[in-house]
Write a protein that holds these residues in place. Sequence first.
Motif, PDB file in Angstrom:
ATOM      1  N   CYS A  18       0.819  -1.214   0.000  1.00 34.85           N
ATOM      2  CA  CYS A  18       0.000   0.000   0.000  1.00 34.85           C
ATOM      3  C   CYS A  18       0.854   1.267   0.000  1.00 34.85           C
ATOM      4  O   CYS A  18       0.322   2.379   0.015  1.00 34.85           O
ATOM      5  CB  CYS A  18      -0.929   0.011   1.208  1.00 34.85           C
ATOM      6  N   VAL A  19       2.176   1.116   0.006  1.00 37.05           N
ATOM      7  CA  VAL A  19       3.082   2.264   0.008  1.00 37.05           C
ATOM      8  C   VAL A  19       3.711   2.429  -1.373  1.00 37.05           C
ATOM      9  O   VAL A  19       4.260   1.476  -1.931  1.00 37.05           O
ATOM     10  CB  VAL A  19       4.200   2.099   1.057  1.00 37.05           C
ATOM     11  N   ASP A  20       3.616   3.625  -1.920  1.00 37.78           N
ATOM     12  CA  ASP A  20       4.256   3.941  -3.191  1.00 37.78           C
ATOM     13  C   ASP A  20       5.446   4.854  -2.922  1.00 37.78           C
ATOM     14  O   ASP A  20       5.292   5.896  -2.267  1.00 37.78           O
ATOM     15  CB  ASP A  20       3.264   4.633  -4.135  1.00 37.78           C
ATOM     16  N   ILE A  21       6.622   4.450  -3.381  1.00 38.51           N
ATOM     17  CA  ILE A  21       7.834   5.249  -3.166  1.00 38.51           C
ATOM     18  C   ILE A  21       8.405   5.657  -4.526  1.00 38.51           C
ATOM     19  O   ILE A  21       8.671   4.804  -5.376  1.00 38.51           O
ATOM     20  CB  ILE A  21       8.898   4.472  -2.376  1.00 38.51           C
ATOM     21  N   THR A  22       8.571   6.961  -4.708  1.00 34.15           N
ATOM     22  CA  THR A  22       9.146   7.480  -5.943  1.00 34.15           C
ATOM     23  C   THR A  22      10.457   8.173  -5.634  1.00 34.15           C
ATOM     24  O   THR A  22      10.553   8.962  -4.690  1.00 34.15           O
ATOM     25  CB  THR A  22       8.176   8.472  -6.617  1.00 34.15           C
ATOM     26  N   TYR A  23      11.468   7.854  -6.421  1.00 32.35           N
ATOM     27  CA  TYR A  23      12.813   8.396  -6.228  1.00 32.35           C
ATOM     28  C   TYR A  23      13.145   9.368  -7.357  1.00 32.35           C
ATOM     29  O   TYR A  23      12.899   9.078  -8.528  1.00 32.35           O
ATOM     30  CB  TYR A  23      13.818   7.251  -6.209  1.00 32.35           C
ATOM     31  N   GLU A  24      13.662  10.525  -7.000  1.00 26.61           N
ATOM     32  CA  GLU A  24      14.075  11.501  -8.001  1.00 26.61           C
ATOM     33  C   GLU A  24      15.443  12.052  -7.633  1.00 26.61           C
ATOM     34  O   GLU A  24      15.659  12.482  -6.489  1.00 26.61           O
ATOM     35  CB  GLU A  24      13.059  12.638  -8.102  1.00 26.61           C
ATOM     36  N   GLU A  25      16.359  12.043  -8.595  1.00 21.49           N
ATOM     37  CA  GLU A  25      17.710  12.524  -8.355  1.00 21.49           C
ATOM     38  C   GLU A  25      18.032  13.679  -9.286  1.00 21.49           C
ATOM     39  O   GLU A  25      17.762  13.616 -10.485  1.00 21.49           O
ATOM     40  CB  GLU A  25      18.706  11.387  -8.556  1.00 21.49           C
ATOM     41  N   THR A  26      18.586  14.746  -8.710  1.00 18.56           N
ATOM     42  CA  THR A  26      19.060  15.863  -9.503  1.00 18.56           C
ATOM     43  C   THR A  26      20.566  15.983  -9.305  1.00 18.56           C
ATOM     44  O   THR A  26      21.192  15.138  -8.656  1.00 18.56           O
ATOM     45  CB  THR A  26      18.376  17.184  -9.073  1.00 18.56           C
ATOM     46  N   ASP A  27      21.139  17.044  -9.847  1.00 20.96           N
ATOM     47  CA  ASP A  27      22.577  17.240  -9.689  1.00 20.96           C
ATOM     48  C   ASP A  27      22.973  17.490  -8.235  1.00 20.96           C
ATOM     49  O   ASP A  27      24.112  17.237  -7.837  1.00 20.96           O
ATOM     50  CB  ASP A  27      23.052  18.420 -10.544  1.00 20.96           C
ATOM     51  N   THR A  28      22.014  17.983  -7.427  1.00 25.63           N
ATOM     52  CA  THR A  28      22.353  18.380  -6.047  1.00 25.63           C
ATOM     53  C   THR A  28      21.606  17.612  -4.967  1.00 25.63           C
ATOM     54  O   THR A  28      22.022  17.629  -3.810  1.00 25.63           O
ATOM     55  CB  THR A  28      22.073  19.883  -5.849  1.00 25.63           C
ATOM     56  N   THR A  29      20.507  16.950  -5.299  1.00 23.45           N
ATOM     57  CA  THR A  29      19.691  16.309  -4.261  1.00 23.45           C
ATOM     58  C   THR A  29      19.216  14.921  -4.665  1.00 23.45           C
ATOM     59  O   THR A  29      19.145  14.584  -5.857  1.00 23.45           O
ATOM     60  CB  THR A  29      18.435  17.154  -3.933  1.00 23.45           C
ATOM     61  N   ARG A  30      18.896  14.135  -3.644  1.00 27.33           N
ATOM     62  CA  ARG A  30      18.168  12.882  -3.799  1.00 27.33           C
ATOM     63  C   ARG A  30      16.861  13.037  -3.051  1.00 27.33           C
ATOM     64  O   ARG A  30      16.843  13.436  -1.892  1.00 27.33           O
ATOM     65  CB  ARG A  30      18.974  11.711  -3.232  1.00 27.33           C
ATOM     66  N   LYS A  31      15.770  12.720  -3.697  1.00 26.42           N
ATOM     67  CA  LYS A  31      14.444  12.945  -3.109  1.00 26.42           C
ATOM     68  C   LYS A  31      13.598  11.684  -3.170  1.00 26.42           C
ATOM     69  O   LYS A  31      13.481  11.043  -4.211  1.00 26.42           O
ATOM     70  CB  LYS A  31      13.726  14.081  -3.842  1.00 26.42           C
ATOM     71  N   LEU A  32      13.030  11.325  -2.020  1.00 27.20           N
ATOM     72  CA  LEU A  32      12.044  10.252  -1.964  1.00 27.20           C
ATOM     73  C   LEU A  32      10.679  10.856  -1.650  1.00 27.20           C
ATOM     74  O   LEU A  32      10.550  11.678  -0.733  1.00 27.20           O
ATOM     75  CB  LEU A  32      12.383   9.252  -0.862  1.00 27.20           C
ATOM     76  N   THR A  33       9.678  10.449  -2.387  1.00 27.04           N
ATOM     77  CA  THR A  33       8.288  10.777  -2.052  1.00 27.04           C
ATOM     78  C   THR A  33       7.619   9.481  -1.635  1.00 27.04           C
ATOM     79  O   THR A  33       7.536   8.530  -2.426  1.00 27.04           O
ATOM     80  CB  THR A  33       7.561  11.399  -3.251  1.00 27.04           C
ATOM     81  N   ILE A  34       7.182   9.411  -0.391  1.00 18.17           N
ATOM     82  CA  ILE A  34       6.627   8.179   0.177  1.00 18.17           C
ATOM     83  C   ILE A  34       5.143   8.404   0.433  1.00 18.17           C
ATOM     84  O   ILE A  34       4.766   9.248   1.263  1.00 18.17           O
ATOM     85  CB  ILE A  34       7.352   7.792   1.477  1.00 18.17           C
ATOM     86  N   THR A  35       4.300   7.662  -0.255  1.00 18.41           N
ATOM     87  CA  THR A  35       2.855   7.841  -0.154  1.00 18.41           C
ATOM     88  C   THR A  35       2.202   6.579   0.407  1.00 18.41           C
ATOM     89  O   THR A  35       2.362   5.484  -0.147  1.00 18.41           O
ATOM     90  CB  THR A  35       2.246   8.157  -1.531  1.00 18.41           C
ATOM     91  N   PHE A  36       1.493   6.747   1.511  1.00 17.97           N
ATOM     92  CA  PHE A  36       0.727   5.662   2.132  1.00 17.97           C
ATOM     93  C   PHE A  36      -0.713   5.792   1.634  1.00 17.97           C
ATOM     94  O   PHE A  36      -1.407   6.751   1.961  1.00 17.97           O
ATOM     95  CB  PHE A  36       0.777   5.760   3.651  1.00 17.97           C
ATOM     96  N   THR A  37      -1.156   4.841   0.825  1.00 12.23           N
ATOM     97  CA  THR A  37      -2.468   4.938   0.192  1.00 12.23           C
ATOM     98  C   THR A  37      -3.519   4.237   1.041  1.00 12.23           C
ATOM     99  O   THR A  37      -3.271   3.178   1.612  1.00 12.23           O
ATOM    100  CB  THR A  37      -2.435   4.323  -1.212  1.00 12.23           C
ATOM    101  N   GLY A  38      -4.706   4.830   1.098  1.00 15.75           N
ATOM    102  CA  GLY A  38      -5.779   4.266   1.912  1.00 15.75           C
ATOM    103  C   GLY A  38      -5.379   4.255   3.369  1.00 15.75           C
ATOM    104  O   GLY A  38      -4.684   5.148   3.853  1.00 15.75           O
ATOM    105  N   ASP A  39      -5.837   3.256   4.108  1.00 20.56           N
ATOM    106  CA  ASP A  39      -5.411   3.050   5.494  1.00 20.56           C
ATOM    107  C   ASP A  39      -4.329   1.983   5.485  1.00 20.56           C
ATOM    108  O   ASP A  39      -4.614   0.780   5.518  1.00 20.56           O
ATOM    109  CB  ASP A  39      -6.582   2.606   6.375  1.00 20.56           C
TER     110      ASP A  39
END
Length: 285
Positions: free
Chosen positions: A86-107
Amino acid sequence: MNKFKILMVLMALGFVSCQNDDSSNLSSDDSFSSEAIAEEAESVLDNIALYSESTFGVYQSTGKTSLDSKTDGTSKRGRSGYFKDCVDITYEETDTTRKLTITFTGDCTDSDGNIITGTITKLRSKTDTSAERSITITNLSINGYLVNGSKSYTYTASNANGNPEMTGSVDISVVTDAGTISKVGTRTVEITAGADTDTCTDDEKTITGSSEFTDASGAVYSMVIDPALVKPAECKYIASGIKTYTNANGVTTVDYGDGTCDNIAIKTAADGSVTEIELGRKRHH
């Protein structure tokens, strides 16, 4: 003139007396029940931070990539098992940062039975020599309570004891049934057992730190953890350790027990009265 002075003194004493009768005397059961909810919310944030680390298999890809897919039989949600389907994790990398977006869907229910809904973001600067991470929490629901704020920390896969450790600062607010409460402070979480396996279900955690706590009435007091809080792997709650709260009106302690797994802590107020507190997880909606 002397009578006037005496009257003024008595009035002043009466004012001070009234001031000392407010909720800042730390005697409110609602305040400490709410703080137990905040502790539970903070523990969830600790787990999200810990188990989203690369040592647990999450930071494995480069570029803009969804971490839902599997590679060589290992979920891109990591090897710990903390992040469910139920967890969706998206990873995005730029020249200066690493970013995770962690989404808990529903309950979405974690391994400790906490129900989580919403999204948090986690950033790490490539140029930061301290390797500090930051987490932003916006309207994240944990067991039905709305959590907002931020968490900044550093992580080491092997500290002086050879254990994974996370240490840093936290600034969160939690909307409880009694009103909005907040915590600002520092916190260290060490996995003291179970770190030799990937799975999170056999991890024992030891927690130390201090903070400033503001209850729903606006009363502010300081808190120190000593001895350390311990959450055994087989228990959904903190099973031992003591929090000590202090302000001008005295000292109150919350004792989590002798290691027995239960959802009860014992509060000893400044006036010596002793009451039981039920730990968190009351509003699953």
